[in-house]
Write an enzyme that holds these catalytic residues in place. Sequence first.
Site, PDB file in Angstrom:
ATOM      1  N   ASP A   1       0.999  -1.282   0.047  1.00  0.00           N
ATOM      2  CA  ASP A   1      -0.073  -0.100  -0.122  1.00  0.00           C
ATOM      3  C   ASP A   1       0.955   1.156  -0.052  1.00  0.00           C
ATOM      4  OD1 ASP A   1      -2.297  -1.470  -0.012  1.00  0.00           O
ATOM      5  OD2 ASP A   1      -2.638  -1.137   2.431  1.00  0.00           O
TER       6      ASP A   1
ATOM      7  N   ASP B   1      -9.716  -6.364   2.448  1.00  0.00           N
ATOM      8  CA  ASP B   1      -8.057  -6.942   2.006  1.00  0.00           C
ATOM      9  C   ASP B   1      -7.985  -8.188   2.207  1.00  0.00           C
ATOM     10  OD1 ASP B   1      -7.619  -4.402   0.848  1.00  0.00           O
ATOM     11  OD2 ASP B   1      -6.608  -3.709   2.516  1.00  0.00           O
TER      12      ASP B   1
HETATM   13  P1  ATP Z   1      -3.374   3.351  -0.184  1.00  0.00           P
HETATM   14  O1  ATP Z   1      -4.161   2.298  -0.815  1.00  0.00           O
HETATM   15  O2  ATP Z   1      -2.089   3.811  -0.724  1.00  0.00           O
HETATM   16  O3  ATP Z   1      -3.132   3.315   1.273  1.00  0.00           O
HETATM   17  P2  ATP Z   1      -5.572   4.683   0.593  1.00  0.00           P
HETATM   18  O4  ATP Z   1      -5.912   3.466   1.111  1.00  0.00           O
HETATM   19  O5  ATP Z   1      -5.232   5.979   1.805  1.00  0.00           O
HETATM   20  O6  ATP Z   1      -4.543   4.710  -0.032  1.00  0.00           O
HETATM   21  P3  ATP Z   1      -7.965   5.493   0.215  1.00  0.00           P
HETATM   22  O7  ATP Z   1      -8.032   6.030   1.462  1.00  0.00           O
HETATM   23  O8  ATP Z   1      -9.001   4.706  -0.563  1.00  0.00           O
HETATM   24  O9  ATP Z   1      -6.529   5.117  -0.272  1.00  0.00           O
HETATM   25  O10 ATP Z   1      -8.258   6.940  -0.789  1.00  0.00           O
HETATM   26  C1  ATP Z   1      -8.415   7.088  -2.112  1.00  0.00           C
HETATM   27  C2  ATP Z   1      -9.025   8.360  -2.278  1.00  0.00           C
HETATM   28  O11 ATP Z   1     -10.293   8.711  -1.671  1.00  0.00           O
HETATM   29  C3  ATP Z   1      -8.007   9.304  -2.055  1.00  0.00           C
HETATM   30  O12 ATP Z   1      -7.098   9.701  -3.065  1.00  0.00           O
HETATM   31  C4  ATP Z   1      -8.973  10.623  -1.620  1.00  0.00           C
HETATM   32  O13 ATP Z   1      -9.347  11.512  -2.815  1.00  0.00           O
HETATM   33  C5  ATP Z   1     -10.154  10.182  -1.198  1.00  0.00           C
HETATM   34  N1  ATP Z   1      -9.901  10.179   0.245  1.00  0.00           N
HETATM   35  C6  ATP Z   1      -9.355   9.715   1.140  1.00  0.00           C
HETATM   36  N2  ATP Z   1      -9.620   9.966   2.489  1.00  0.00           N
HETATM   37  C7  ATP Z   1     -10.599  10.480   2.655  1.00  0.00           C
HETATM   38  C8  ATP Z   1     -11.660  10.883   3.322  1.00  0.00           C
HETATM   39  N3  ATP Z   1     -11.465  10.759   4.702  1.00  0.00           N
HETATM   40  N4  ATP Z   1     -12.765  11.686   3.046  1.00  0.00           N
HETATM   41  C9  ATP Z   1     -12.916  11.777   1.872  1.00  0.00           C
HETATM   42  N5  ATP Z   1     -12.207  11.581   0.646  1.00  0.00           N
HETATM   43  C10 ATP Z   1     -11.045  10.784   1.136  1.00  0.00           C
END
Ligand code: ATP
Length: 964
Positions: A325, A705
């Site tokens: 990740d 996951d």
């Molecule tokens: P990784 O897989 O690298 O760990 P991640 O799990 O943080 O990334 P997500 O959390 O799924 O990825 O985030 C994907 C997208 O969702 C981000 O690019 C952002 O635009 C949006 N996002 C992330 N966190 C939030 C939140 N708390 N509220 C709203 N949108 C969010």
Amino acid sequence: MNWYQLEIQQIFEKLKTTERGLTTDEARERLLKFGPNRLAAEGKISRLQILLHQFKSPLIYILLIAAVVTFFLEEYKDTGVITAVVLLNALIGYIQEVKAEKQVRALKRMVVAKARVLRDGKEVEIDGEAVVPGDIVLLASGGRIPADVRLLKTIELRTDESMLTGESLPAEKKTVIIPEDNLPPGDQLNIAFMGTAVVNGRGSGVVVATAAQTVLGHIARDVQEIEVAKSPLQEKIDRFAQAIGIIVLVAASLLFVIGILVGEKAEDMFLTAVAATVATIPEGLPIVVTIALAIGVARMAQHLAIIRKLPAVETLGSTTVICSDKTGTLTKNEMTVRLAYDGEKVYEFGGSGYKPEGEILEEGRPIRAIADHQMALLLRIGLLCNESEIYEEEGDYKVDGDPTEGALIVAAMKAGLNPAEERNNLPQLFIIPFESDRGYMATVHRQGDRNVIYAKGAPEKILELCSGCRYGICEDVLKVANHFAQAGLRVLGMAYREIPAEQVEITAKDLQTGLTFAGLQGMIDPPRPEAIEAVAGCKQAGIRVVMITGDHAVTALAIARQLGIAPEEEVVEDLAAKPMDSLTDEELLSLTQTVAGFLALRSGLSNRQPESITGKHVRAMSDMEFLGLLKDLLAALVKRAGPEGAVRHVLAGREIETMSDSTLFHLVQKVSVYARVAPQHKLRITQQLMKHGEIVAMTGDGVNDAPALKTAHIGVAMGKTGTDVAKESSDMVIADDNFASIYRAVELGRIVFDNIRKVIFFLIPTGIAAIISIMATVMLGLPLPYLPAQLLWINIVTNGLQDVALAFEPGEKDILQRPPRNPKAGIFNRLLVERTILVGLLISTGVIYAFLHALHQGMSLEKARTIAVTTMVFFQFFQALNSRSEMQSLLRMNPLGNPFLFFGTIAAFLAHLAAIYLPSLQWLFRMEPLTPVDWLRIGLISITVIIAVEIDKLVRRIVTSVYH
Ligand code: ATP
């Protein structure tokens, strides 16, 4: 009355609690009264069982038979020695096994389930075992439900109750009272049951039963027991040791027969055969393997990698691909908003970390009084459509909650918005929490006499929900978002919509359309410096790193470049002038885009000049030249057509969605960045990589996951951000969520495997030498070089400590410069066989020579045997040193690098001196004192094994370097 039939208020009264939960004191009292929230105590293997286990090996049976036989032959001295050997063996085995058992227990304790509860009105995280009836618990997706809970609040709460009900579809949970009687658990919709998992949504509830009182407690005992599987390597070694055992038994029987044929006494030959068996069989091997694995586990734990399943230790060493990740693992997960776009202008934010101080520049000029500014709405949405908090601790600002949200609060504060005031003015009435799968979240706020929805999430997701933008042109939004992303920023879009005051609760459906886009915020999340190093290290070690992220492709690629996962962007030179075949696929793609642009321009379909360096050259071409180029290009494209042809750095989740497994199969070997990925894609990526024969480590944190974590060879769950379900599905938990810890674990995994080989390099050749030397002397019609008791002595003084000590080797310097081990290749490779022959022959020849020489010199048989035994002991000491590395010279190794081996050898040497010079031991083992000349000769003979192996290592090093 059942809990599910009662009003909440009645339940509170019965359990003497409130919606604010218990106080710490009340909780403490209840814990004493109800006991820890734990299912039946795990069955611990008793010490006695471990002790008895030591007497269950065939080798011990042979020795015991020998003890009985000697007793009847009235050879009491031998009976004594054999019995002592049996007891000593059992003692060593017992100590080692108790240690290994403890390790396994400790492993189990390292992954305790946690629960979030309200104590003294505040949300705190406690051990699941400390949950008591009356506690208010908070549930979120991915969490295991810590006790039986009557639900008070639910937001799209679904739980997996298959373990209780057998129903594979998640159960939709509600809060309404159910009047019916005698409902089975599956129908008690307002109760969440201990041990089941939240697969979606949020909820809170009051604990009505813990431990044995829960439904789970009634039907099952110890479901969460971590099984202690034997690793494939352990099984292989067990089988290997058994095979060797049989060979040795056959050889020993032969020895017995030959001995009698050449006229030895049957009872002498019997004892010799038994002793030779004991000296040759690598009885320590299986246990040393377990110890080596246990040492690996302990070392990994020190480096924050907690092994949940023992086989992982060994598999880690052969990892070929690590899929990681991005956020928090490869990056710091310390977000700071850098750029914002309100639909008209771009603003830059200064400052660092979560300190709410920093300048805001509007087109390069600092601005003040942002609260009245147009951008205030954008920042307000970020601040209020939010579930996290910023707090100060000893002058340090920290986030309680999601760092992404923390950054948005800080950005708003930098602009002068006061969180408390804002929350007061626009109180939050409802929330649809963020879920990665959905990609956005929304809240409802009271705004005067109306309500307003605030939403934030991935820009393209938010745009889908919008019917317009605040300043008209929505088209630009994605361009700006792309621009932000190119700088490696994580981008969020914000939107809003006014709704009537009566409408408080909303569903995802209410959001489908009608929102107005308010703007974008882009935040940096710098790569972890140690992750950059670890990625470089992985490259050297022949391990491919693949980044998998929920972020946008452009952001992902920019970060992947900073980390060294994706290659740096190449400067596009004059591609049109280069021979088509020499272009990389990426260059070809770039050229195709340019040429397509010019084709549109030349044919009048477009009036835009393609912008690229390549463009200059193409622009200057005559029509004929351009046609020629087009033809070549088409030919090159056809040649490289098909999914195998294209070099891709990034693949997006939606592409994977529509892609067949066979196309994905070809792409996974090339793509190292996956963006906007949903958990089910992780599973497919893992499966396709595994089809290529890769050994895959895959990280994950969310409940979804779990399938990928289970499927991958090594499922790696995050210790801090990981959900219970992810941890339970994993083979290893990384306590600090850091990629560098995975890398370190791989290194330690390699060391474990290496050390096991070292033990084999030591045990097998020396064992073989023992039996060859006896057989040879018997066949030559000479007296035996060692008496049975002496053979047992050799076994104790050389195999008691050294083999275990080799399992403690710290790891060779080049361990991460080698390619990953082929998991299919067995332990006994060519090098090991060749060296076993070399060493086995050399030692047996050396011992026989020393023995014969002594006899020729007219020494007594006793003295000649003392010399033979001592030569054998020294050969083994030296072979233990040789075994410290397969290829590296002993001279280049620090003798104290493995203090256990160093001091163990000294101790063994002193013990051997005692056997030679202490009268009582002399008598027992029939040894005679040696003169300095004898010692010198023994030293010179036995050192040959170091010289021979050094030469062998040198030749192999030269051959390898020439070969490369
Ligand atoms: P990784 O897989 O690298 O760990 P991640 O799990 O943080 O990334 P997500 O959390 O799924 O990825 O985030 C994907 C997208 O969702 C981000 O690019 C952002 O635009 C949006 N996002 C992330 N966190 C939030 C939140 N708390 N509220 C709203 N949108 C969010």
